[in-house]
Design an enzyme around this catalytic site. Structure first.
Site, short mmCIF file in Angstrom:
data_model
loop_
_atom_site.label_atom_id
_atom_site.label_comp_id
_atom_site.label_asym_id
_atom_site.label_seq_id
_atom_site.Cartn_x
_atom_site.Cartn_y
_atom_site.Cartn_z
N GLY A 334 0.95 -0.83 -0.02
CA GLY A 334 0.15 0.46 -0.08
C GLY A 334 0.68 1.24 0.24
O GLY A 334 1.89 1.35 -0.95
N SER A 335 0.11 2.55 0.32
CA SER A 335 0.91 3.59 0.72
C SER A 335 2.65 3.35 1.50
O SER A 335 3.29 4.89 1.18
CB SER A 335 0.18 4.41 1.34
OG SER A 335 -0.86 4.53 -0.05
N THR A 336 2.54 2.42 1.79
CA THR A 336 4.19 2.49 2.93
C THR A 336 4.72 2.05 1.88
O THR A 336 6.00 2.48 1.81
CB THR A 336 3.50 1.34 3.71
OG1 THR A 336 3.66 -0.15 3.30
CG2 THR A 336 3.18 1.12 4.96
#
Lengths: 641, 386
Positions: A334-336
């Site tokens: 995801g956005s990590t």
């Protein structure tokens, strides 16, 4: 012709000489046989009759497994045990009958044990029960002298005082199966093979089945010895000699880099959620906590787990307690992943960090529309704002500009797409997708639209929580190479990482500024979790959400289903990666809450509390094994048999 | 090519059935009897251990295969062996070099060569191949030198080259076997006594050098243990000494008639490692006693004696040497194994043919006796046309 050549006569003469010599040798062997079997028969039959000294194989005690501060994670426990010896029993069924008054046994089990005792050599004990309660042990000990054939004794078994806390890291020991025996004797000579077989057939012997127990089998095993016993004609032990030269040697202790108190805290912090957390010391790469929850209790496996209990663990596919989520589990980051994408874009030189990209809440490419998590859009953002606000449109744009090949190559420098060998068995590499990967895995070429998904950490890309922790540590350390390890003192695994080079420090400082923004500046997605509550140091991090399902156009129009409106299994995973303190990073952490939905709502508070606890406990402080001796000082190699 | 075709015609003339009837059946029956004793002993040695319960059955199946190998090898005309001796020898030599380069390590030594799905142990083939090569060599060359000393130098090379490769694996037992059976053939070819004496003296003199420079640590340990137990010193009971001591106790407690089938406490107790392979004789000795055990040794003497008689009756030098070499190979196994089990020689992994569990030695033994049978059928062929 025959006999005319000189060789013919010579051959016959020599053959007769050879035959005579061979006959003499055979005669000599028969004479030696006569000497042993007839002349010295008396001496040897006394030695063979049980009225003499007997050597019984004595298995070694397994080495302990300790945490970095020397607290035992795997140790020994004395347990009472009762067995029957056919040779000494007057009436085996009656003996079993009496025993069943004290120990609960079905008639089938009784019959099976009697059968087993009859099939085995008469002097070999058959274990009836191995985990006697103190009361049972006392009662049976009193009974034993009146019941010949009943043997009650204490035996040492493996125990895991921290229960399920380290189940996946440590694995468990069990009685060696035929398959284990094959594996254990792989590459041994026939002689070693039979020694291994004899040792592992001993009722007190166990072998590591998984985790570090299996990886470090030879380190932990120790060396078998013998018990020197004097027995009478019936095989009953009269006395035991104390012979230190024969005593088994205990296996070597093994230290893990973990802090068991921090581990305990982290597991509790997850409450009933399922998920994983990895806490790393940024300086040394030591893994301080390696959480995968829920877990199983390795103590249940030591004496064999019942198939019913095992089925319960195995069939729980929703919480999968047998699965090591932190190491074997791979999820879309995801956005990590956005720090990786941003630094890769800067490395490729396709964007200036101050260049602004306009986010109207969606992104058009080809005939399709990609959405930003923020429906109204972020407006015009530069890189710093894109990271702290986690603007998807910005990342669609830069991913498209650099292309998937550069992104994949750069990702690998963070340790993605490769397996970290920790020496605890298991571990997965995840996927860093590109065209070649997709052709090999799916037989299809890469579509450019997929690059956009990978740009926000969704789609084909998958990473383990351990990999995310290593990524975070490398960012926090401004690009330094950091290799995770969990074995502090013990057999070190060979870390063979193909792509392992430092990252650009300037780029990493920029990423750190973005992560600080996430938790500490206006517009950050995890503002609530920035304060560690320690009166000063703050957390810097990044939220993420791993999509579990596709969202249809219709659903997007009518409002995305969340929370109680949707089955738990379909909810997204929540992710958070962070380091602290923000101005002098010491700890890196990654947290995934399975089906936790929002990174900032569920994962970030857990990560913040674990890091705060680590700082309170000072989990990084010098481990005991470096204080006593230098690592590698315990040289004597692998304990064989 | 022409030889092969001529032989085939030859073969057809004397019918196959006639050939089968002419096989030395007395010898073959004794061979079968020995294998039966082996399976029965193995059953006793393994029945207490559930993991090994299927070993006797496996051994019986292997013996069935070995018997077929023996019969086929026996029916192959002796001429063919002469024709094929060198290709077989050099082919096996190539495989040995292959092991050196690409071999897989099994049991701590590099002996196996993986060819597709099959694992082969070329050192085992070499025992038969070297015998064939030596026999072919003497057959062709003996008259050129009329027994002179130089005749034997190439013969020595035929043994030493493979022996050196086998020693490197390391496989000490097979190295010794190659020297023993090869040496026997050189002896039969009439090496001068004074050379034999000189070699004997040199061999004795070189023992210390071999001990210190050639043997590996574990081999040296075995020799030490052996010397210690021979001279009656107490030995470390944890290692080989333990094995030898337990073997002696098992054998000695057998007495005249033994403790009875499957009654041996030592054998059943699992005291003796390797008791179903190299130490199988201890089970026999403990459970059946001196009379049966020495009877088995006598039976072996009869089998070997009959085979040597076949070698002496053959008219061609090739058949004589080939059969005698086969006898020497098997005799070496037996003598060395029994001496080792009785504590007279250091423990070197040499199995007892037809009695020890294991397929490799079974096949080698069958091939050796097949060669003897072939020499028997071809005993009147002069083999001079080649």
């Amino acid at each position: 012709m025959n006999g005319n050549r000189p060789i013919d006569a010579l051959f016959s003469r020599r053959a007769l000489i050879a035959a005579a010599a061979g006959g003499t040798l055979f005669g000599g062997l028969i004479a030696r046989l006569f000497q042993l079997q007839i002349m010295e028969h008396e001496r040897f039959s006394v030695a063979a009759a049980d009225n003499g000294v007997r050597l019984d194989l004595a298995p070694p005690k397994r080495g302990r497994i300790l945490d970095r501060f020397g607290r035992p994670l795997a140790a020994h426990r004395q347990a009472g045990r009762v067995s029957i010896v056919r040779e000494q029993a007057e009436d085996l069924p009656r003996l079993m009958n009496v025993l069943s008054d004290h120990i609960e046994m079905s008639p089938e089990r009784q019959a099976r044990l009697i059968n087993e005792a009859r099939r085995q050599a008469s002097f070999q004990p058959v274990i009836v029960a191995s985990e006697l309660s103190y009361e049972d042990f006392a009662r049976l000990s009193v009974l034993a002298p009146q019941m010949p054939g009943l043997q009650v004794e204490m035996a040492s078994t493996r125990s895991y005082p921290r229960g399920r806390d380290f189940a996946h890291v440590m694995g468990y020991v069990a009685k060696a199966s035929e398959r284990d025996l094959e594996r254990l004797s792989d590459g041994s000579t026939a002689q070693e093979r039979s020694a291994i077989r004899r040792l592992f057939k001993h009722p007190d012997m166990r072998t590591g089945r998984s985790g570090v127990e299996r990886f470090a089998e030879e380190w932990l095993r120790g060396e078998a010895g013998f018990r020197k016993l004097e027995t009478n004609a019936a095989g009953r032990i009269i006395k035991e000699f104390d012979d230190p030269a024969l005593a088994p040697k205990q296996g070597k202790d093994l230290y893990l880099t973990v802090d068991s108190d921090l581990q305990r805290f982290a597991i509790d912090r997850f409450e009933s959620e399922s998920g994983a957390a990895v806490v790393m010391d940024i300086e040394s790469g030591d893994i301080l906590a390696f959480v995968s929850t829920p877990a199983f209790d390795p103590n249940d496996f030591v004496n064999g787990i019942s198939s019913k209990d095992y089925a319960l663990l195995r069939d729980d596919t929703e919480y999968s307690p047998l699965y090591h989520k932190a190491y074997d589990g791979t999820y879309p980051p995801g956005s990590t992943y956005k720090m990786v994408v941003a630094s890769a874009a800067l490395d490729a030189g396709i964007i200036n960090p101050e260049e602004r990209v306009f986010c109207p809440g969606h992104y058009r490419f080809g005939n399709n529309t990609w959405h930003c998590w923020k429906r109204g859009g972020h407006g015009s953002v530069n890189m710093h704002w894109a990271i702290k606000g986690s603007c998807d449109v910005y990342f669609y744009e830069i991913a498209k500009r650099m292309g998937v090949e550069h992104l994949a190559e750069y990702s690998k420098k963070f340790g993605f797409g490769q397996r970290w060998e920790l020496g605890i068995m298991g571990g997965r590499s995840g996927v860093v997708p590109n065209d070649a990967w997709k052709r090999a895995a799916r037989g299809e070429p890469w579509y450019e639209g997929e690059t956009l998904n990978v740009g926000i950490g969704q789609g084909q890309v998958s990473t383990s929580p351990l990999q995310l922790a290593v990524m975070t540590a490398r960012i926090a350390a401004e690009g330094k190479i950091i290799t995770p390890r969990i074995i502090g003192e013990g057999p070190r695994p060979d870390a063979d990482i193909p792509l392992d080079e430092p990252l650009d420090a300037d780029l990493m400082r920029r990423m750190k500024a973005g992560m600080y923004g996430v938790t500490s500046e206006a517009g950050g997605t995890a503002l609530r979790s920035g304060d560690l509550g320690l009166g000063g140091p703050r957390l810097a991090g990044k939220t993420g959400t791993a999509q579990v399902r596709r969202i249809s156009r219709a659903e997007r129009a009518s409002g995305i289903l969340k929370g109680d409106n949707i089955d738990r299994r379909l909810r997204d995973h929540a992710l958070f990666v962070a380091y602290a303190p923000h101005d002098d990073p010491k700890y890196a952490i990654s947290v995934i809450v399975e089906h936790g939905e929002g990174g900032s709502r569920t994962a970030a508070p857990i990560a913040r509390d674990i890091v705060a606890e680590a700082m309170l406990l000072d989990a990084r402080r010098t481990p005991v094994y470096t204080r006593t001796a230098n690592v590698g000082g315990s040289s004597s190699g692998n304990g064989g048999l | 090519m022409s030889i092969a075709r001529a032989s085939r015609l030859d073969f057809n003339r004397k019918t196959l059935l006639g050939q089968v009837g002419a096989l030395p059946w007395g010898l073959i029956l004794l061979f079968v009897a020995m294998a039966m004793i082996g399976v029965a002993t193995l059953h006793s040695a393994t029945f207490t251990n559930p993991g090994e319960a299927d070993l006797p059955m496996k051994q019986a199946v292997r013996f069935g295969i070995a018997l077929v190998v023996l019969l086929i090898a026996g029916l192959v005309p002796i001429k063919w062996y002469l024709t094929l001796a060198w290709p077989i020898y050099f082919g096996t030599l190539a495989l040995l070099v292959g092991v050196e380069l690409f071999g897989t390590v099994g049991g701590g030594a590099q002996r196996w060569l993986q060819i597709g799905p099959i694992g082969v142990q070329p050192s085992e083939f070499m025992k038969v191949a070297a015998t064939l090569a030596l026999a072919a060599y003497y057959h062709k060359r003996w008259n050129d030198y009329s027994g002179g000393f130089l005749l034997h130098v190439p013969a020595l090379a035929i043994i030493i080259i493979p022996a050196a490769l086998v020693f490197r694996q390391p496989d000490f037992g097979t190295t010794l076997a190659l020297f023993a059976s090869g040496g026997m053939l050189i002896f039969l070819a009439g090496l001068w006594w004074r050379v034999i004496m000189a070699i004997g003296v040199a061999a004795v003199a070189s023992i210390p050098a071999i001990y210190f420079f050639v043997l590996q640590d574990y081999q040296r340990e075995r020799v030490d243990t052996y010397l210690a137990q021979l001279t009656g010193q107490s030995v470390n009971v944890m290692d080989d000494g333990y094995q030898i001591e337990q073997a002696k106790i098992a054998i000695g407690s057998g007495g005249w008639t033994g403790k009875g089938y499957m009654e041996g406490t030592q054998s059943q107790l699992d005291y003796i490692p390797e008791q179903h392979t190299d130490f199988i004789l201890t089970v026999l000795a403990e459970e059946f006693g001196f009379l049966v055990t020495s009877g088995v040794l006598v039976l072996w003497m009869v089998i070997l004696g009959l085979s040597l008689a076949i070698a002496m009756r053959a008219s061609s030098l090739f058949a004589r040497f080939a059969a005698a070499g086969a006898v020497a190979t098997v005799a070496f196994y037996i003598l060395f194994n029994v001496a080792m089990v009785l504590g007279l020689l250091p423990v070197v992994g040499v199995p007892l043919p037809l009695l020890s569990y294991g397929g490799t030695v079974m096949l080698t033994t069958a091939a050796c006796f097949g060669l003897v049978c072939s020499a028997h059928l071809g005993r009147n062929e002069p083999l001079t046309s080649s």
